[in-house]
Write an enzyme that holds these catalytic residues in place. Sequence first.
Site, PDB file in Angstrom:
ATOM      1  CB  ALA A  16     -24.470  -5.175 -29.245  1.00 43.67           C
ATOM      2  CB  ALA A  17     -27.861  -9.575 -28.833  1.00 44.64           C
ATOM      3  NE  ARG A  27     -37.597   1.609 -33.121  1.00 47.73           N
ATOM      4  CZ  ARG A  27     -36.927   1.194 -32.855  1.00 47.73           C
ATOM      5  NH1 ARG A  27     -36.589   2.111 -31.780  1.00 47.73           N
ATOM      6  NH2 ARG A  27     -35.616   0.616 -32.682  1.00 47.73           N
ATOM      7  CB  CYS A  48     -16.553  -1.687 -31.006  1.00 50.78           C
ATOM      8  SG  CYS A  48     -17.758  -3.299 -31.389  1.00 50.78           S
ATOM      9  CB  VAL A  86     -30.602 -14.604 -15.460  1.00 50.19           C
ATOM     10  CG1 VAL A  86     -31.173 -16.358 -15.298  1.00 50.19           C
ATOM     11  CG2 VAL A  86     -31.770 -13.427 -15.083  1.00 50.19           C
ATOM     12  CG  ASP A 284     -20.949 -11.285 -29.616  1.00 52.07           C
ATOM     13  OD1 ASP A 284     -20.695 -11.254 -31.214  1.00 52.07           O
ATOM     14  OD2 ASP A 284     -19.915 -11.255 -29.224  1.00 52.07           O
ATOM     15  CG  ASN A 306     -25.797  -3.281 -32.619  1.00 47.81           C
ATOM     16  OD1 ASN A 306     -26.767  -2.754 -31.278  1.00 47.81           O
ATOM     17  ND2 ASN A 306     -24.985  -2.989 -31.949  1.00 47.81           N
ATOM     18  CE1 TYR A 427     -11.018   9.778 -61.035  1.00 44.58           C
ATOM     19  CE2 TYR A 427     -13.204  10.995 -63.066  1.00 44.58           C
ATOM     20  CZ  TYR A 427     -11.933  10.676 -62.440  1.00 44.58           C
ATOM     21  OH  TYR A 427     -10.851  11.585 -62.427  1.00 44.58           O
TER      22      TYR A 427
HETATM   23  C1  LIG Z   1     -11.610  -4.809 -27.825  1.00 39.83           C
HETATM   24  C2  LIG Z   1     -13.373  -4.769 -28.498  1.00 39.83           C
HETATM   25  C3  LIG Z   1     -13.756  -4.255 -30.017  1.00 39.83           C
HETATM   26  C4  LIG Z   1     -14.120  -4.635 -30.867  1.00 39.83           C
HETATM   27  N1  LIG Z   1     -14.375  -4.428 -32.552  1.00 39.83           N
HETATM   28  C5  LIG Z   1     -15.356  -4.867 -32.970  1.00 39.83           C
HETATM   29  C6  LIG Z   1     -15.535  -3.648 -33.730  1.00 39.83           C
HETATM   30  O1  LIG Z   1     -14.838  -3.265 -34.280  1.00 39.83           O
HETATM   31  N2  LIG Z   1     -16.132  -4.665 -34.798  1.00 39.83           N
HETATM   32  C7  LIG Z   1     -17.586  -5.431 -34.430  1.00 39.83           C
HETATM   33  O2  LIG Z   1     -18.515  -5.495 -35.122  1.00 39.83           O
HETATM   34  N3  LIG Z   1     -16.994  -5.797 -33.234  1.00 39.83           N
HETATM   35  C8  LIG Z   1     -16.642  -5.800 -32.467  1.00 39.83           C
HETATM   36  N4  LIG Z   1     -16.793  -6.235 -31.024  1.00 39.83           N
HETATM   37  C9  LIG Z   1     -16.946  -7.234 -31.010  1.00 39.83           C
HETATM   38  C10 LIG Z   1     -18.226  -6.552 -30.006  1.00 39.83           C
HETATM   39  O3  LIG Z   1     -17.794  -5.942 -28.994  1.00 39.83           O
HETATM   40  C11 LIG Z   1     -19.645  -7.382 -29.266  1.00 39.83           C
HETATM   41  O4  LIG Z   1     -19.174  -8.451 -31.119  1.00 39.83           O
HETATM   42  C12 LIG Z   1     -20.827  -7.404 -29.256  1.00 39.83           C
HETATM   43  O5  LIG Z   1     -21.117  -6.154 -27.998  1.00 39.83           O
HETATM   44  C13 LIG Z   1     -21.222  -8.064 -28.916  1.00 39.83           C
HETATM   45  O6  LIG Z   1     -22.645  -7.966 -28.179  1.00 39.83           O
HETATM   46  P1  LIG Z   1     -23.686  -8.876 -27.019  1.00 39.83           P
HETATM   47  O7  LIG Z   1     -24.722  -8.123 -27.051  1.00 39.83           O
HETATM   48  O8  LIG Z   1     -24.420 -10.358 -27.479  1.00 39.83           O
HETATM   49  O9  LIG Z   1     -22.843  -9.257 -26.338  1.00 39.83           O
HETATM   50  P2  LIG Z   1     -22.382  -9.027 -25.058  1.00 39.83           P
HETATM   51  O10 LIG Z   1     -21.538  -7.838 -26.030  1.00 39.83           O
HETATM   52  O11 LIG Z   1     -20.768  -9.643 -24.374  1.00 39.83           O
HETATM   53  O12 LIG Z   1     -22.934  -8.367 -24.042  1.00 39.83           O
HETATM   54  C14 LIG Z   1     -23.227  -9.303 -22.726  1.00 39.83           C
HETATM   55  C15 LIG Z   1     -23.413  -8.730 -22.080  1.00 39.83           C
HETATM   56  O13 LIG Z   1     -24.366 -10.092 -21.115  1.00 39.83           O
HETATM   57  C16 LIG Z   1     -23.848  -9.670 -19.744  1.00 39.83           C
HETATM   58  N5  LIG Z   1     -24.708 -11.242 -19.101  1.00 39.83           N
HETATM   59  C17 LIG Z   1     -23.844 -12.947 -19.100  1.00 39.83           C
HETATM   60  N6  LIG Z   1     -24.299 -13.521 -18.776  1.00 39.83           N
HETATM   61  C18 LIG Z   1     -25.613 -12.529 -18.093  1.00 39.83           C
HETATM   62  C19 LIG Z   1     -26.395 -13.614 -17.171  1.00 39.83           C
HETATM   63  N7  LIG Z   1     -26.763 -14.987 -16.654  1.00 39.83           N
HETATM   64  N8  LIG Z   1     -26.851 -12.467 -16.476  1.00 39.83           N
HETATM   65  C20 LIG Z   1     -27.345 -11.069 -16.836  1.00 39.83           C
HETATM   66  N9  LIG Z   1     -26.293 -10.496 -17.413  1.00 39.83           N
HETATM   67  C21 LIG Z   1     -25.723 -11.372 -18.221  1.00 39.83           C
HETATM   68  C22 LIG Z   1     -22.331 -10.389 -19.945  1.00 39.83           C
HETATM   69  O14 LIG Z   1     -22.281  -9.796 -18.982  1.00 39.83           O
HETATM   70  C23 LIG Z   1     -22.405  -8.897 -20.830  1.00 39.83           C
HETATM   71  O15 LIG Z   1     -23.255  -7.483 -20.302  1.00 39.83           O
HETATM   72  C24 LIG Z   1     -15.098  -5.733 -30.682  1.00 39.83           C
HETATM   73  C25 LIG Z   1     -15.116  -6.309 -29.122  1.00 39.83           C
HETATM   74  C26 LIG Z   1     -14.630  -6.199 -28.550  1.00 39.83           C
HETATM   75  C27 LIG Z   1     -14.033  -7.082 -27.032  1.00 39.83           C
END
Ligand SMILES: Cc1cc2nc3c(=O)[nH]c(=O)nc-3n(C[C@H](O)[C@H](O)[C@H](O)COP(=O)(O)OP(=O)(O)OC[C@H]3O[C@@H](n4cnc5c(N)ncnc54)[C@H](O)[C@@H]3O)c2cc1C
Length: 462
Positions: A16-17, A27, A48, A86, A284, A306, A427
């Site tokens: 996501a991030a 962009r 999610c 990394v 996260d 995001n 309403y």
């Molecule tokens: C089942 C489930 C349901 C969810 N439902 C919701 C919801 O309804 N609403 C909501 O707001 N949020 C929800 N979430 C939370 C949301 O999915 C997370 O907050 C979001 O995915 C965070 O994104 P991120 O990019 O920060 O981290 P992540 O999704 O954890 O992605 C990080 C990525 O970096 C990779 N990575 C880590 N270290 C390294 C490295 N050293 N080198 C290369 N790659 C690396 C990881 O493997 C991963 O692919 C849910 C999560 C889950 C699991």
Amino acid sequence: MARASGTRVLIIGAVAAGSKAAATARRRDPTAHITVIGDEPDIAYSACGLPYHLGDPDAIARERLVARTPERFRSDGIDLRVRHQVDRLDLEAGEARVIDLEGGRSSRAPFDRLLIATGAQAIRPAFPASADAPPTITLRSMTDLERVAPVVASARRIVVVGSGYVGLEAAESFRRRGAEVTIVEKLPRILPAFGDEAASLVAAELAANGVTLLVGRGVGALESGGVVLDDDRGLPADAVLVAVGVRPNVALAAEAGVALGTTGAVAVDDRMETDHPGVFAAGDCAETVQRQTGRPVWIPLGDTANRMGRVAGENRVGGDRRFPGVIGTTVFGCFSLNVARTGLTLADAEAAGFAPVSCRVSAPSRARYMPGSRPLELGLVVDRRDGRVLGGVAVGADGADKAIDTIATAIWGGLRIDDLADIDLAYAPPVSPVFAPVQVAAEVARGTIRSVNDGAPVVLPG
Ligand SMILES: Cc1cc2nc3c(=O)[nH]c(=O)nc-3n(C[C@H](O)[C@H](O)[C@H](O)COP(=O)(O)OP(=O)(O)OC[C@H]3O[C@@H](n4cnc5c(N)ncnc54)[C@H](O)[C@@H]3O)c2cc1C
């Protein structure tokens, strides 16, 4: 606005991030050299959506969870390396060591600006397990899905350990696939992040949908044929989903000398920059500020990731966008119910020095005579000194998200309870009663404040 920078931007993590930051940086600066390293085969997917795909893979196909394919990223001129990791950062030299997880080769990736978007990982307690114990699975990533999907397709009896929203959403999807599902929760009640009332409504909904709930019990061991609880009771299971929470992926950042905050996630300022200039963190793996208290919090959510990614993406290529913090707005579904919260609980508000009072109402979600109208249980937390709206919780089969988003907007804008009671909302009988549930609750909260401030007994609605 485009800048001719040629800046070398490295992004670690591509869900996501990371992916949002890459797209935003592209962009904003078409000339930047953007490299994204992700250790999974998939990028830019919706974690999610995983429970919904598991519950009905035909209706919600796996591919539909992916917002952008690797090909799309590459066609935007982004150097994307999937299945690469990394494993070391040298911030002084501006260089990362990258391991090809398929071939095992290592290479170097130089950078002027770095974004750490390594996310979070599922906590996996080390339960004692025999060799023939049922498979233990977690549901955090697309990579997890490869393991979970076949297990769920064949398992008849599934034990879910943990009753946060991920455990509950997974339990529902397993149930929809026809499995017998038991949730085991160590605490005395489910849904630790919500109040007692929300927890008991959700517990009733689970029971009505055939999910067995065992609270106050933990897992002792995994053995052939199932789970042994810590009271020695055996629970038959073909698979065990462990959903006891997540922790931020911060080892790489910490080893490189990036400061962590009090929550254990990476500390950042409101530009998403860490204590190392030019090194950003988002999603996260990063903490942020609770807007109402000004205190650091770690609330790992997809929408937050995001928005953080967008801010970090702009700032890494010369922008000056600010991330304003969060107020903890969350919603999830449990069978027919939606469960939502925002802002501070009564206890949080007291601890933060507010003078909170709370009230609760049950109000119809639409005009009572309309077929879709359902009772909405709504709680409000308000400061009795100035009437400021501080928090809310909503549980119901209809309208919980709308109510919570209205309350979140009120908190964000610093509205008082009088504003919420009199605000001009939409309403029509099919969508709302004449007084929206938030206005009913606001009116009750006004009365509660008056009673408390006058020392008179609090009169709750009959
Ligand atoms: C089942 C489930 C349901 C969810 N439902 C919701 C919801 O309804 N609403 C909501 O707001 N949020 C929800 N979430 C939370 C949301 O999915 C997370 O907050 C979001 O995915 C965070 O994104 P991120 O990019 O920060 O981290 P992540 O999704 O954890 O992605 C990080 C990525 O970096 C990779 N990575 C880590 N270290 C390294 C490295 N050293 N080198 C290369 N790659 C690396 C990881 O493997 C991963 O692919 C849910 C999560 C889950 C699991």
